[in-house]
Enzyme design. Structure first.
Site, PDB file in Angstrom:
ATOM      1  N   GLY A 246      -1.322   2.440   6.808  1.00 19.05           N
ATOM      2  CA  GLY A 246      -1.526   1.642   8.011  1.00 19.05           C
ATOM      3  C   GLY A 246      -1.008   0.224   7.944  1.00 19.05           C
TER       4      GLY A 246
ATOM      5  N   GLY B 236       0.823  -1.201   0.000  1.00 26.55           N
ATOM      6  CA  GLY B 236       0.000   0.000   0.000  1.00 26.55           C
ATOM      7  C   GLY B 236       0.853   1.245   0.000  1.00 26.55           C
TER       8      GLY B 236
ATOM      9  N   HIS C 187      -6.486  36.009  -9.988  1.00 28.29           N
ATOM     10  CA  HIS C 187      -5.979  34.684 -10.388  1.00 28.29           C
ATOM     11  C   HIS C 187      -6.775  33.565  -9.705  1.00 28.29           C
ATOM     12  CE1 HIS C 187      -2.660  31.834 -11.512  1.00 28.29           C
ATOM     13  NE2 HIS C 187      -3.176  31.181 -10.472  1.00 28.29           N
ATOM     14  N   GLU C 188      -6.956  33.673  -8.392  1.00 31.84           N
ATOM     15  CA  GLU C 188      -7.665  32.621  -7.665  1.00 31.84           C
ATOM     16  C   GLU C 188      -9.149  32.603  -8.009  1.00 31.84           C
ATOM     17  OE1 GLU C 188      -6.019  30.418  -6.246  1.00 31.84           O
ATOM     18  OE2 GLU C 188      -4.106  31.462  -6.237  1.00 31.84           O
TER      19      GLU C 188
ATOM     20  N   HIS D 112      -9.747  30.670 -11.196  1.00 30.95           N
ATOM     21  CA  HIS D 112      -9.894  29.226 -10.964  1.00 30.95           C
ATOM     22  C   HIS D 112     -11.309  28.898 -10.486  1.00 30.95           C
ATOM     23  CE1 HIS D 112      -5.730  28.244 -11.592  1.00 30.95           C
ATOM     24  NE2 HIS D 112      -5.293  29.008 -10.580  1.00 30.95           N
TER      25      HIS D 112
ATOM     26  N   GLY E  29       1.654   5.543   4.638  1.00 23.35           N
ATOM     27  CA  GLY E  29       0.667   6.127   5.540  1.00 23.35           C
ATOM     28  C   GLY E  29      -0.671   5.441   5.569  1.00 23.35           C
TER      29      GLY E  29
END
Length: 659
Positions: A206, A201, A423-424, A427, A204
């Site tokens: 598990g 996997g 700019h943001e 988006h 992180g």
């Protein structure tokens, strides 16, 4: 504490103690005089008695005071006084006694003078030999296994109940535990104990945690070691440690051996660039022999974990060594919800905290990421001297894990801040007005990590497959900031550089790997070559001509331009909405999803992104989940009753006689 350091500290403390005692003890020493003074005192009749002790004269005066002086060993007291011109009658008037040296004192002085250096030399030699022997002993133990054993009934042990998510993996591993606890149940039907299970996997997810849960569930010895502990600079140490580990395990079978990060020692053989890999290969050969070699290895189950199964040696992966490959995927929505509940234990949460909403906003997070998220929120609450962890702190922790901490010291002037806001918002508007896009969760012009601002666009549910149109719209969304700067400023800044990099990468994948280009057809272009000894992709084998490469580049440009034109069209058409949202963003610096929807004044093009519809779906999923939990609890109760009934029935049956 280090043993040598402890010895030095003890010796220093002893010296200090002796010094303190001597400082407070008043030792009176007799006064020392010269021979001429003694002769004068004798002549004046002030000396009462003299005791001759070798070359020392202990003199007692008439006033009962004592003094000492020294003489030559060959001179007597009377001749000494005569030499100094003392009256013989005065000398005879002094009571003189001679104290002879005893035999014990003589031999003691002789031994101390002659034998003490020899004794000290022998002590030093003994100490040196002991040190050498200790070094040899450590050298002999160098090839012993460093595996640690988890004791039965340890206080900090965990079980499968403490591991949220990974249902299929827990089923696979619980069967191994059941086999160890009830081997007759499986042997009765002809089943054999699996020799090994490989946990695979992403980082992180598990894998090590599941291994610890197996140790907590299994009532057998559990040895754990890292793959890197087998590899040393000395030849033969790794193989020796493998032999010692399995020899130790066979003495306590049935048992479980867990090797973490087995790719450190189990990489494909023959992949080195010289002779330095031979020691690792010999260690791997020994592991292969111990797991399934000429001698049977019954009763020892090997668990191993890796996030790079593609670099492991094929002989290690075959059945008979690792009979099971347990794949641990990234947690889905329900798993993330369960994982957050586990990590929320012991943390005081405010009433506004909704862990389900938090799970919806964390797609792609691993179990370790979620644990880090909860811990960061707790740290924030402690730093602010708050008694409860709020939803705002948890939301900020998501952004901190994804993008990094806030850079409040990064100040922008008015023009830079407005450019960042446009700019943001570019988006956000493009994503909001496309029918296949995910909802915008947050817009901010507060710098985090390397980003001057950011727009969070996250799905409300997990999806494993996407359509071509979704990726085209995703390209348009990523180019929304570039398009907004072009429209409002007529030029661009370095801000969209990362957006362009991701867009180019996505467009090339669509063409060369996913077959999403009608022009290039349903085939892949280029073969990725992995160097096993590096464990990463470093070269692409181009299995196509230069002419095809030109067509690929042209198709990449076409797809990117298609997304860019779509972004420009949406921003130009709704220019007023973009400016309105940008002004509000400059005022508040951060807009949550609800604030963005209220300011933009336009419904989302994707009906699934409507907040009311999403709330209805959330309630419906919650009701379905509660019903599933109730059904599972009822099935577990029925199963438990059936097992108890079968157990009583088996106990009541008389034993059968065998011939």
């Amino acid at each position: 504490m280090n043993k040598n350091l402890r010895t030095i500290l003890l010796f220093a403390a002893s010296l200090i103690l002796v010094g303190v005692i001597l400082a407070f003890v008043n030792i009176q020493q007799p006064k020392t005089i010269d021979v001429a003074t003694l002769a004068t005192d004798v002549q004046n009749g002030q000396v009462d008695s003299v005791m001759v002790n070798g070359d020392t004269l202990n003199i007692t005066m008439k006033d009962n005071t004592t003094v000492t002086t020294s003489k030559e060993p060959t001179d007597s007291f009377s001749s000494l006084m005569k030499n100094y011109g003392v009256d013989p009658d005065k000398s005879r008037a002094v009571k003189t006694t001679v104290k002879g040296q005893s035999g014990a004192a003589y031999w003691t002085g002789l031994l101390i003078q002659n034998l003490l250096p020899i004794v000290l030399l022998f002590v030093l030699m003994w100490f040196l030999f002991r040190q050498i022997q200790g070094q040899n002993q450590r050298a002999m133990n160098f090839g012993h296994s460093t595996a640690r054993e988890i004791e039965k009934g340890a206080k900090d042990r965990i079980t499968f109940k403490d591991v949220a998510g990974a249902k299929e993996a827990k089923v696979e591993l619980s069967e191994i535990v059941d086999f160890l606890k009830q081997p007759e149940k499986f042997k009765r039907i002809g089943a054999k104990m699996p020799k090994g299970a490989l946990l695979m996997g992403s980082p992180g997810t598990g894998k090590t945690l599941l291994a610890r849960a197996v140790a907590g569930e299994a009532d057998v010895p559990f040895y754990h070691i890292s793959g890197s502990e087998f590899v040393e600079m000395f030849v033969g140490v790794g193989a020796s440690r493998v032999r010692d580990l399995f020899a130790k395990a066979k003495k306590t079978k049935p048992c479980i051996v867990f090797i973490d990060e087995i790719d450190a020692v189990g990489r494909q053989r023959g992949s080195g660039l010289g002779g330095s890999h031979d020691e690792r290969e010999q260690t791997l050969n020994q592991i292969l022999v111990e797991m399934d070699g000429f001698e049977p290895n019954l009763g020892v189950i090997v668990l191993a974990a890796t996030n790079r199964p593609d670099v492991l040696d094929p002989a290690l992966l075959r059945p008979g060594r690792f009979d099971r490959r347990v794949v641990i995927d990234m947690p889905d929505l329900n798993d993330r919800d369960a994982i957050l509940k586990v990590h929320a234990k012991g943390k005081p949460l405010a009433g506004d905290v909704d862990l389900r909403r938090l799970a919806e906003r964390t797609p792609g997070f691993s179990g370790a990421d979620l644990a880090n998220l909860m811990n960061e929120a707790a740290i924030t609450a402690a730093r602010q001297s708050q008694d409860l962890i709020t939803m705002t702190m948890l939301a900020d922790s998501i952004e901190k894990v994804l993008l990094g901490p806030e850079r409040k010291s990064h100040l922008m002037n008015a023009d830079e801040k407005r450019r960042t806001a446009l700019h943001e918002v570019g988006h956000a508007i493009v994503a909001h007005l496309q029918p296949n896009s995910d909802p915008v969760q947050k817009i901010s012009v507060i710098s985090r990590g390397h980003a001057a601002g950011y727009t969070l666009k996250m799905p409300t549910e997990d999806r494993s497959m996407r359509s071509r149109e979704y990726y085209i719209e995703d390209i348009a969304t990523m180019l929304g900031g570039y398009a907004a700067e072009k429209i409002f400023y007529g030029e661009t800044s370095p801000g969209p550089s990362n957006d362009m990099k991701e867009v180019t990468k996505l467009a090339r994948k669509m063409i060369t790997q996913w077959g999403m280009s009608d022009l290039m057809g349903p085939r892949t272009y280029g073969e990725q070559e992995d160097m096993i000894f590096l464990g990463r992709e470093i070269h692409e084998n181009r299995n196509y001509s230069e002419k095809v490469a030109e067509r690929i580049d042209a198709e990449v440009d076409r797809i990117i331009n298609e997304g860019l034109e779509k972004a420009k069209h949406l921003i130009t058409t709704h220019r007023e909405a973009v400016e309105r949202v940008a002004d509000k963003l400059l005022e508040k610096e951060t807009l949550e999803r609800e604030d963005f929807y209220a300011v933009v004044g336009l419904p989302p093009a994707n009906p699934l992104n409507d907040i009311k519809e999403e709330d209805l779906r959330r309630e419906q999923r919650r009701a379905e989940r509660d019903q599933d939990d109730a059904n599972a609890a009822q099935e577990a109760e029925v199963k438990e009753k059936a097992e108890k009934k079968n157990g009583k029935k088996k106990a009541a049956e008389p034993p059968t006689e065998t011939a």
